[in-house]
Write a protein that holds these residues in place. Structure first.
Motif, PDB file in Angstrom:
ATOM      1  N   GLY A   1       1.089  -1.215  -0.195  1.00  0.00           N
ATOM      2  CA  GLY A   1       0.070  -0.044   0.023  1.00  0.00           C
ATOM      3  C   GLY A   1       0.674   1.290  -0.007  1.00  0.00           C
ATOM      4  N   LYS A   2       2.426   1.718  -0.056  1.00  0.00           N
ATOM      5  CA  LYS A   2       2.315   2.108  -0.403  1.00  0.00           C
ATOM      6  C   LYS A   2       3.608   3.162  -1.516  1.00  0.00           C
ATOM      7  CE  LYS A   2       3.507   2.486   4.286  1.00  0.00           C
ATOM      8  NZ  LYS A   2       2.396   3.841   5.357  1.00  0.00           N
ATOM      9  N   LEU A   3       3.644   1.996  -2.913  1.00  0.00           N
ATOM     10  CA  LEU A   3       3.832   1.725  -3.256  1.00  0.00           C
ATOM     11  C   LEU A   3       2.682   2.940  -4.949  1.00  0.00           C
ATOM     12  CD1 LEU A   3       6.816  -0.621  -4.491  1.00  0.00           C
ATOM     13  CD2 LEU A   3       6.633   1.635  -3.823  1.00  0.00           C
ATOM     14  N   PRO A   4       3.050   4.055  -5.501  1.00  0.00           N
ATOM     15  CA  PRO A   4       2.349   4.519  -6.082  1.00  0.00           C
ATOM     16  C   PRO A   4       1.665   3.511  -7.688  1.00  0.00           C
ATOM     17  CG  PRO A   4       4.285   5.590  -6.127  1.00  0.00           C
ATOM     18  CD  PRO A   4       4.196   4.775  -5.570  1.00  0.00           C
ATOM     19  N   PHE A   5       2.666   3.230  -8.013  1.00  0.00           N
ATOM     20  CA  PHE A   5       2.907   2.970  -9.678  1.00  0.00           C
ATOM     21  C   PHE A   5       2.719   1.241  -9.613  1.00  0.00           C
ATOM     22  CE2 PHE A   5       4.862   0.631 -13.716  1.00  0.00           C
ATOM     23  CZ  PHE A   5       4.166   2.078 -14.540  1.00  0.00           C
ATOM     24  N   THR A   6       2.239   0.661 -10.589  1.00  0.00           N
ATOM     25  CA  THR A   6       2.032  -0.970 -11.212  1.00  0.00           C
ATOM     26  C   THR A   6       2.830  -2.045 -10.166  1.00  0.00           C
ATOM     27  OG1 THR A   6       1.209  -0.433 -12.889  1.00  0.00           O
ATOM     28  CG2 THR A   6       0.943  -2.810 -12.491  1.00  0.00           C
ATOM     29  N   THR A   7       2.815  -2.566  -9.230  1.00  0.00           N
ATOM     30  CA  THR A   7       3.171  -3.298  -8.270  1.00  0.00           C
ATOM     31  C   THR A   7       3.196  -5.205  -8.707  1.00  0.00           C
ATOM     32  OG1 THR A   7       2.200  -3.940  -6.795  1.00  0.00           O
ATOM     33  CG2 THR A   7       3.648  -1.860  -6.166  1.00  0.00           C
ATOM     34  N   VAL A   8       4.374  -5.439  -7.520  1.00  0.00           N
ATOM     35  CA  VAL A   8       3.638  -7.575  -7.983  1.00  0.00           C
ATOM     36  C   VAL A   8       4.566  -7.422  -6.195  1.00  0.00           C
ATOM     37  CG1 VAL A   8       4.627  -8.168  -9.483  1.00  0.00           C
ATOM     38  CG2 VAL A   8       6.293  -7.871  -8.141  1.00  0.00           C
ATOM     39  N   GLU A   9       3.501  -8.245  -5.238  1.00  0.00           N
ATOM     40  CA  GLU A   9       3.295  -8.554  -4.216  1.00  0.00           C
ATOM     41  C   GLU A   9       3.532  -9.721  -3.781  1.00  0.00           C
ATOM     42  OE1 GLU A   9      -1.369  -9.310  -2.836  1.00  0.00           O
ATOM     43  OE2 GLU A   9      -0.610  -6.836  -3.464  1.00  0.00           O
TER      44      GLU A   9
ATOM     45  N   GLY B   1      -0.066 -14.336  12.103  1.00  0.00           N
ATOM     46  CA  GLY B   1      -0.858 -13.399  11.488  1.00  0.00           C
ATOM     47  C   GLY B   1       0.161 -13.462  10.182  1.00  0.00           C
ATOM     48  N   SER B   2       0.313 -12.476   9.494  1.00  0.00           N
ATOM     49  CA  SER B   2       1.337 -12.463   7.922  1.00  0.00           C
ATOM     50  C   SER B   2       1.295 -11.218   8.056  1.00  0.00           C
ATOM     51  CB  SER B   2       0.425 -13.525   6.517  1.00  0.00           C
ATOM     52  OG  SER B   2      -0.698 -12.624   6.721  1.00  0.00           O
ATOM     53  N   ALA B   3       1.951 -10.619   7.055  1.00  0.00           N
ATOM     54  CA  ALA B   3       2.219  -9.363   5.755  1.00  0.00           C
ATOM     55  C   ALA B   3       2.576  -9.291   4.630  1.00  0.00           C
ATOM     56  CB  ALA B   3       3.680  -8.686   7.119  1.00  0.00           C
ATOM     57  N   THR B   4       2.479  -8.697   3.551  1.00  0.00           N
ATOM     58  CA  THR B   4       2.975  -8.515   2.312  1.00  0.00           C
ATOM     59  C   THR B   4       3.978  -7.431   1.927  1.00  0.00           C
ATOM     60  OG1 THR B   4       0.743  -9.203   2.328  1.00  0.00           O
ATOM     61  CG2 THR B   4       1.487  -7.678  -0.031  1.00  0.00           C
ATOM     62  N   VAL B   5       5.133  -7.597   1.175  1.00  0.00           N
ATOM     63  CA  VAL B   5       5.338  -6.532   0.338  1.00  0.00           C
ATOM     64  C   VAL B   5       5.355  -6.460  -0.944  1.00  0.00           C
ATOM     65  CG1 VAL B   5       7.330  -6.401   1.836  1.00  0.00           C
ATOM     66  CG2 VAL B   5       7.384  -8.613   0.571  1.00  0.00           C
ATOM     67  N   GLU B   6       5.832  -5.049  -1.032  1.00  0.00           N
ATOM     68  CA  GLU B   6       5.520  -4.601  -2.505  1.00  0.00           C
ATOM     69  C   GLU B   6       6.788  -4.348  -3.454  1.00  0.00           C
ATOM     70  OE1 GLU B   6       1.266  -4.066  -2.784  1.00  0.00           O
ATOM     71  OE2 GLU B   6       2.297  -2.357  -2.280  1.00  0.00           O
TER      72      GLU B   6
ATOM     73  N   ALA C   1      15.794 -12.392  11.561  1.00  0.00           N
ATOM     74  CA  ALA C   1      15.449 -13.010  12.329  1.00  0.00           C
ATOM     75  C   ALA C   1      14.367 -14.667  11.705  1.00  0.00           C
ATOM     76  CB  ALA C   1      14.260 -12.071  13.093  1.00  0.00           C
ATOM     77  N   THR C   2      13.579 -13.927  11.462  1.00  0.00           N
ATOM     78  CA  THR C   2      13.105 -16.270  10.738  1.00  0.00           C
ATOM     79  C   THR C   2      13.016 -15.838   9.293  1.00  0.00           C
ATOM     80  OG1 THR C   2      10.516 -14.455  10.524  1.00  0.00           O
ATOM     81  CG2 THR C   2      11.217 -16.485  13.015  1.00  0.00           C
ATOM     82  N   GLY C   3      13.305 -14.966   8.881  1.00  0.00           N
ATOM     83  CA  GLY C   3      13.965 -15.112   6.974  1.00  0.00           C
ATOM     84  C   GLY C   3      12.684 -14.551   6.470  1.00  0.00           C
ATOM     85  N   GLY C   4      11.853 -14.348   6.960  1.00  0.00           N
ATOM     86  CA  GLY C   4      10.501 -14.381   5.885  1.00  0.00           C
ATOM     87  C   GLY C   4      10.269 -12.579   5.262  1.00  0.00           C
ATOM     88  N   THR C   5      10.550 -12.199   5.355  1.00  0.00           N
ATOM     89  CA  THR C   5      11.267 -10.862   4.653  1.00  0.00           C
ATOM     90  C   THR C   5      12.344 -10.617   3.894  1.00  0.00           C
ATOM     91  OG1 THR C   5      10.617  -9.594   7.199  1.00  0.00           O
ATOM     92  CG2 THR C   5      10.671  -8.199   4.969  1.00  0.00           C
ATOM     93  N   MET C   6      12.804 -11.048   3.931  1.00  0.00           N
ATOM     94  CA  MET C   6      13.803 -11.485   3.063  1.00  0.00           C
ATOM     95  C   MET C   6      13.894 -12.652   2.191  1.00  0.00           C
ATOM     96  SD  MET C   6      18.396 -11.633   3.234  1.00  0.00           S
ATOM     97  CE  MET C   6      18.302 -10.274   4.111  1.00  0.00           C
ATOM     98  N   MET C   7      12.658 -13.438   2.285  1.00  0.00           N
ATOM     99  CA  MET C   7      12.855 -14.467   1.366  1.00  0.00           C
ATOM    100  C   MET C   7      11.673 -13.537   0.477  1.00  0.00           C
ATOM    101  SD  MET C   7      14.298 -17.282   1.264  1.00  0.00           S
ATOM    102  CE  MET C   7      13.051 -18.632   1.129  1.00  0.00           C
ATOM    103  N   ALA C   8      10.856 -12.907   1.242  1.00  0.00           N
ATOM    104  CA  ALA C   8       9.766 -12.335   0.362  1.00  0.00           C
ATOM    105  C   ALA C   8       9.815 -11.426  -0.643  1.00  0.00           C
ATOM    106  CB  ALA C   8       8.136 -12.008   1.310  1.00  0.00           C
ATOM    107  N   GLY C   9      11.222 -10.563   0.033  1.00  0.00           N
ATOM    108  CA  GLY C   9      11.930 -10.005  -1.420  1.00  0.00           C
ATOM    109  C   GLY C   9      12.786 -10.997  -2.409  1.00  0.00           C
TER     110      GLY C   9
END
Length: 184
Positions: A90-98, A106-111, A131-139
């Motif tokens: 929800g922070k990027l203004p242009f077309t994104t992949v997520e 719970g869960s989180a989403t990066v774009e 930490a758990t590695g989730g953010t880097m794996m998603a990136g």
């Protein structure tokens, strides 16, 4: 600093805040690394010197929201490269992949913007802490969706007991960290 190696010097400037954000958690606060100009330079140089090596040199640096922006943008600037932010949804203004990933609760989403990287580009993916590695794996998954090759993941701090660094390396992504802390 000559009597300490770089990793010990940096570790000595990371503040541990007990019981934050929850009881039993030892929060590893990197802000003191950024506040002192000398320490900040040592930190950035540790990454820059590694990625100046032609074998490891990326085409672009991607940073994970939010502390990965601080590190990644300065490292990219010092290497003469562009910087790409991977943001919370929800922070990027242009077309994104997520990419959505699981958190402890719970869960989180990066774009990422769809034009952030080109197919075949070599990317360094950077964050402050593993930490758990989730953010880097998603990136990593986001960058690969756009056809980029993630050369390596990099962070200041590894918390190995949380299993993230093991998970990241098991996925085939090389990982470079400067400081390791036992416990949570």
């Amino acid at each position: 600093m000559h009597d300490l190696n770089v990793n010990d010097y940096l570790k000595s400037h990371i503040r541990t805040v007990p019981d934050w954000p929850a009881p039993g958690v030892q929060f590893r606060d990197i802000t003191p690394l950024l506040q002192d100009p000398r320490v900040f330079r040592v930190l950035i140089d540790a990454f820059v010197h590694r990625y100046m090596d032609p074998a490891l040199r990326p085409d672009v640096v991607a940073g994970l929201d939010a502390r990965g922006f601080i590190l990644g943008s300065v490292v990219a600037y010092e290497l003469g490269l562009g910087f790409v932010p991977i943001r919370k949804k929800g922070k990027l203004p242009f077309t994104t992949v997520e990419e959505t990933y699981e958190l402890e609760y719970g869960s989180a989403t990066v774009e990422l913007h769809t034009d952030a990287v080109k197919p075949g580009q070599r990317v360094l993916l950077i964050d402050d802490l593993i930490a758990t590695g989730g953010t880097m794996m998603a990136g990593k998954k986001l960058l690969e969706k756009l056809g980029a090759k993630v050369l390596e993941g990099a962070a200041i701090v590894d918390l190995p007991e949380l299993g993230g660094s093991e998970r990241i390396q098991a996925s085939g992504l090389k990982l470079f960290t400067l400081v390791s802390f036992e416990g949570h």
